[in-house]
Write a protein that holds these residues in place. Structure first.
Motif, PDB file in Angstrom:
ATOM      1  N   GLY A  68       9.821  -2.724   8.843  1.00  4.91           N
ATOM      2  CA  GLY A  68       8.533  -2.463   9.819  1.00  4.91           C
ATOM      3  C   GLY A  68       8.033  -3.915   9.918  1.00  4.91           C
ATOM      4  N   ASP A  69       7.030  -3.804  11.016  1.00  2.00           N
ATOM      5  CA  ASP A  69       6.481  -5.291  11.312  1.00  2.00           C
ATOM      6  C   ASP A  69       5.597  -5.755  10.209  1.00  2.00           C
ATOM      7  N   GLY A  70       4.778  -4.767   9.656  1.00  2.69           N
ATOM      8  CA  GLY A  70       3.786  -4.974   8.809  1.00  2.69           C
ATOM      9  C   GLY A  70       4.402  -5.224   7.465  1.00  2.69           C
ATOM     10  N   VAL A  71       5.165  -4.746   7.098  1.00  2.00           N
ATOM     11  CA  VAL A  71       6.152  -5.066   5.734  1.00  2.00           C
ATOM     12  C   VAL A  71       6.822  -6.302   5.680  1.00  2.00           C
ATOM     13  N   GLY A  72       7.433  -6.715   6.948  1.00  3.73           N
ATOM     14  CA  GLY A  72       8.246  -7.901   7.209  1.00  3.73           C
ATOM     15  C   GLY A  72       7.391  -8.885   7.208  1.00  3.73           C
ATOM     16  N   ARG A  73       5.881  -8.934   7.885  1.00  3.10           N
ATOM     17  CA  ARG A  73       5.047  -9.933   7.633  1.00  3.10           C
ATOM     18  C   ARG A  73       4.752 -10.178   6.172  1.00  3.10           C
ATOM     19  N   LEU A  74       4.490  -9.139   5.367  1.00  9.41           N
ATOM     20  CA  LEU A  74       3.885  -9.187   4.175  1.00  9.41           C
ATOM     21  C   LEU A  74       4.917 -10.052   3.219  1.00  9.41           C
ATOM     22  N   LEU A  75       6.036  -9.851   3.517  1.00  9.43           N
ATOM     23  CA  LEU A  75       7.135 -10.271   2.722  1.00  9.43           C
ATOM     24  C   LEU A  75       7.295 -11.759   3.024  1.00  9.43           C
ATOM     25  N   VAL A  76       7.097 -12.099   4.274  1.00  9.79           N
ATOM     26  CA  VAL A  76       7.127 -13.563   4.745  1.00  9.79           C
ATOM     27  C   VAL A  76       5.870 -14.223   4.382  1.00  9.79           C
ATOM     28  N   ALA A  77       4.698 -13.769   4.239  1.00  9.51           N
ATOM     29  CA  ALA A  77       3.515 -14.271   3.705  1.00  9.51           C
ATOM     30  C   ALA A  77       3.648 -14.649   2.265  1.00  9.51           C
ATOM     31  N   GLY A  78       4.353 -13.588   1.581  1.00  6.65           N
ATOM     32  CA  GLY A  78       4.576 -13.775  -0.110  1.00  6.65           C
ATOM     33  C   GLY A  78       5.495 -14.874  -0.108  1.00  6.65           C
ATOM     34  N   ALA A  79       6.578 -14.971   0.902  1.00  4.47           N
ATOM     35  CA  ALA A  79       7.530 -16.250   0.443  1.00  4.47           C
ATOM     36  C   ALA A  79       6.701 -17.522   0.895  1.00  4.47           C
ATOM     37  N   CYS A  80       5.717 -17.543   1.619  1.00  7.64           N
ATOM     38  CA  CYS A  80       4.946 -18.790   1.907  1.00  7.64           C
ATOM     39  C   CYS A  80       4.093 -18.872   0.518  1.00  7.64           C
ATOM     40  N   CYS A 108      -3.529 -13.109   6.706  1.00  6.83           N
ATOM     41  CA  CYS A 108      -2.593 -13.072   7.668  1.00  6.83           C
ATOM     42  C   CYS A 108      -2.122 -11.741   8.084  1.00  6.83           C
ATOM     43  N   VAL A 109      -2.182 -11.020   6.854  1.00  6.92           N
ATOM     44  CA  VAL A 109      -1.335  -9.665   6.894  1.00  6.92           C
ATOM     45  C   VAL A 109      -2.002  -8.520   6.641  1.00  6.92           C
ATOM     46  N   ALA A 209      -0.185  -2.555  -2.269  1.00  5.96           N
ATOM     47  CA  ALA A 209      -1.383  -1.501  -2.823  1.00  5.96           C
ATOM     48  C   ALA A 209      -2.258  -1.407  -1.563  1.00  5.96           C
ATOM     49  N   VAL A 210      -2.829  -2.574  -1.010  1.00  3.15           N
ATOM     50  CA  VAL A 210      -3.432  -2.304  -0.065  1.00  3.15           C
ATOM     51  C   VAL A 210      -3.090  -1.515   1.149  1.00  3.15           C
ATOM     52  N   PHE A 211      -1.854  -1.785   1.551  1.00  2.00           N
ATOM     53  CA  PHE A 211      -1.320  -1.002   2.554  1.00  2.00           C
ATOM     54  C   PHE A 211      -1.033   0.429   2.338  1.00  2.00           C
ATOM     55  N   THR A 212      -1.025   1.003   1.225  1.00  2.00           N
ATOM     56  CA  THR A 212      -0.896   2.406   0.782  1.00  2.00           C
ATOM     57  C   THR A 212      -2.040   2.974   0.985  1.00  2.00           C
ATOM     58  N   ARG A 213      -3.159   2.230   0.781  1.00  2.00           N
ATOM     59  CA  ARG A 213      -4.549   2.681   0.884  1.00  2.00           C
ATOM     60  C   ARG A 213      -5.224   2.555   2.146  1.00  2.00           C
ATOM     61  N   ALA A 214      -4.653   1.786   3.113  1.00  2.00           N
ATOM     62  CA  ALA A 214      -5.498   1.482   4.188  1.00  2.00           C
ATOM     63  C   ALA A 214      -5.786   2.728   4.922  1.00  2.00           C
ATOM     64  N   GLY A 215      -7.029   2.914   5.450  1.00  2.00           N
ATOM     65  CA  GLY A 215      -7.399   4.161   6.274  1.00  2.00           C
ATOM     66  C   GLY A 215      -8.218   4.902   5.200  1.00  2.00           C
ATOM     67  N   TYR A 216      -8.195   4.733   3.867  1.00  2.00           N
ATOM     68  CA  TYR A 216      -8.938   5.330   2.900  1.00  2.00           C
ATOM     69  C   TYR A 216     -10.166   4.912   2.729  1.00  2.00           C
ATOM     70  N   GLY A 217     -11.085   5.656   2.065  1.00  2.00           N
ATOM     71  CA  GLY A 217     -12.588   5.119   1.786  1.00  2.00           C
ATOM     72  C   GLY A 217     -12.509   3.930   0.902  1.00  2.00           C
ATOM     73  N   LEU A 218     -13.394   3.211   0.693  1.00  2.00           N
ATOM     74  CA  LEU A 218     -13.386   1.989  -0.101  1.00  2.00           C
ATOM     75  C   LEU A 218     -13.654   2.547  -1.497  1.00  2.00           C
ATOM     76  N   ALA A 219     -14.425   3.453  -1.785  1.00  2.00           N
ATOM     77  CA  ALA A 219     -14.539   4.009  -3.218  1.00  2.00           C
ATOM     78  C   ALA A 219     -13.371   4.543  -3.560  1.00  2.00           C
ATOM     79  N   SER A 220     -12.717   5.297  -3.140  1.00  2.00           N
ATOM     80  CA  SER A 220     -11.333   5.984  -3.409  1.00  2.00           C
ATOM     81  C   SER A 220     -10.194   5.116  -3.358  1.00  2.00           C
ATOM     82  N   SER A 221     -10.266   4.176  -2.671  1.00  2.00           N
ATOM     83  CA  SER A 221      -9.301   3.134  -2.841  1.00  2.00           C
ATOM     84  C   SER A 221      -9.443   2.289  -4.255  1.00  2.00           C
ATOM     85  N   ALA A 222     -10.691   2.074  -4.274  1.00  2.00           N
ATOM     86  CA  ALA A 222     -10.889   1.162  -5.558  1.00  2.00           C
ATOM     87  C   ALA A 222     -10.256   2.137  -6.796  1.00  2.00           C
TER      88      ALA A 222
END
Length: 339
Positions: A68-80, A108-109, A209-222
């Motif tokens: 997927g685009d988001g995960v691909g960009r994440l891996l590229v950013a990780g390589a950087c 960037c991701v 981990a942030v990707f898996t919690r995107a869209g959830y509330g801040l407190a529940s994500s923490a």
């Protein structure tokens, strides 16, 4: 399912082979960690990064496991981020450069559409913190790799719950690559992870981990994200408090991390890694159960209490060996034995 098993097996074998092959080049080039009794080659992180990226991108190109685009960009950013860490392994790089580079890659991701600008900026700070905390965990044989494997399984489980198949495959590949590396990093280590591998692992795990919690509330994500990285947080908190109380510079290296103090309390190097691995497993389990809704969000309070207790107990253990005549004699005897 079958591809996931094949991908993990390929990543494990590739990382194990590469970790063995990079030892000699690292020693010839002088890319070693000299904080230990003997120079430790630091190209193990290169093996982990190459194995993870090759297997993940191969699956995406063949169409059997789309990232997927988001995960691909994440891996590229990780390589950087890994490339920046490699520069830090080869030559001295100021801490603020590592912080800035990691933060830019995280910015960037971030999925700002789901987190919002404010939440995205907080996530950038958290990802940067975790990546640098993982680098600090690379102070003992097998520790950063063990923490990375357990955390990858936990975040991967959260991704599977959210039906993020591409992210789950990436995390399983990373866990397998770190496992292959650990074959050469268990005490006494023959190759080290270095800033390249530790920053890469911390960045990919935190951003995932942030990707898996995107869209959830801040407190529940923490309540999910903190338990997943509780031990890394405890290590940073311990070092900051110890150096502040002793009046030492925060960025000056010293043997005052978690594993150092556990060893001075009587544990063997392997024992310290196992104890911290069990602590990581407990935190990751709480994070996954909270994410799945099987445990109340207040479970994070138990993890926080455990972190505080661990830090307070280990603060009572000396952060460095005594400097008296007796310790000098012991060090001399060790030099004779090793010489």
């Amino acid at each position: 399912m079958l591809y996931g098993i094949a991908a993990a097996t390929s990543a494990l074998l590739l990382a194990a082979v590469l970790s063995a092959l990079v030892r000699s080049p690292a020693l010839r080039l002088g890319v070693v960690d000299r904080r230990r009794q003997r120079p430790l080659p630091l190209f193990g992180g290169v093996a982990v990064v190459v194995a993870t990226c090759l297997v993940a991108f191969a699956g995406d190109r063949m169409g059997v496991a789309r990232l997927g685009d988001g995960v691909g960009r994440l891996l590229v950013a990780g390589a950087c981020v890994a490339a920046l860490g490699l520069v830090a392994d080869v030559r001295r790089v100021k801490a603020r450069v590592l912080v800035a580079g990691t933060a830019v890659a995280a910015a960037c991701v971030m999925p700002y559409g789901e987190t919002g600008i404010g939440g995205g900026l907080l996530a950038v700070g958290w990802v940067t913190f975790v990546a640098l905390a993982f680098r600090a965990l690379d102070h003992a044989d097998a520790l950063a790799g063990t923490v990375g494997v357990l955390t990858a399984f936990g975040v991967g489980a959260c991704a599977a719950v959210e039906v993020m198949d591409g992210l789950a495959v990436l995390l399983s590949v990373l866990a397998a690559a770190l496992t292959g590396f650990l074959m050469h990093n268990w005490h006494p280590a023959r190759v080290g992870l270095g800033a390249c591998g530790s920053l890469f692992a911390g960045f990919v795990l935190a951003a995932s981990a942030v990707f898996t919690r995107a869209g959830y509330g801040l407190a529940s994500s923490a309540g999910v994200l903190f338990p997943l990285t509780a031990v890394a947080t405890a290590d940073v908190l311990l070092v900051v408090l110890a150096r502040k109380l002793a009046g030492r510079p925060l960025l000056r290296r010293a043997p005052d991390h978690l594993a150092h103090r556990l060893r001075r309390s009587g544990l063997t190097p392997q024992g310290a890694t196992v104890v911290l691995g069990l602590a990581v497993f407990a935190g990751v389990l709480v994070g996954v159960l909270v994410d799945m809704g099987w445990v109340a969000g207040s479970g994070v309070l138990w993890v926080a209490a455990g972190v505080v207790a661990l830090v307070l107990v280990l603060l009572r253990v000396p952060g460095s060996s005594p400097r008296g005549p007796e310790s000098t004699q012991v060090r001399g005897q060790l030099r004779v034995r090793n010489g």
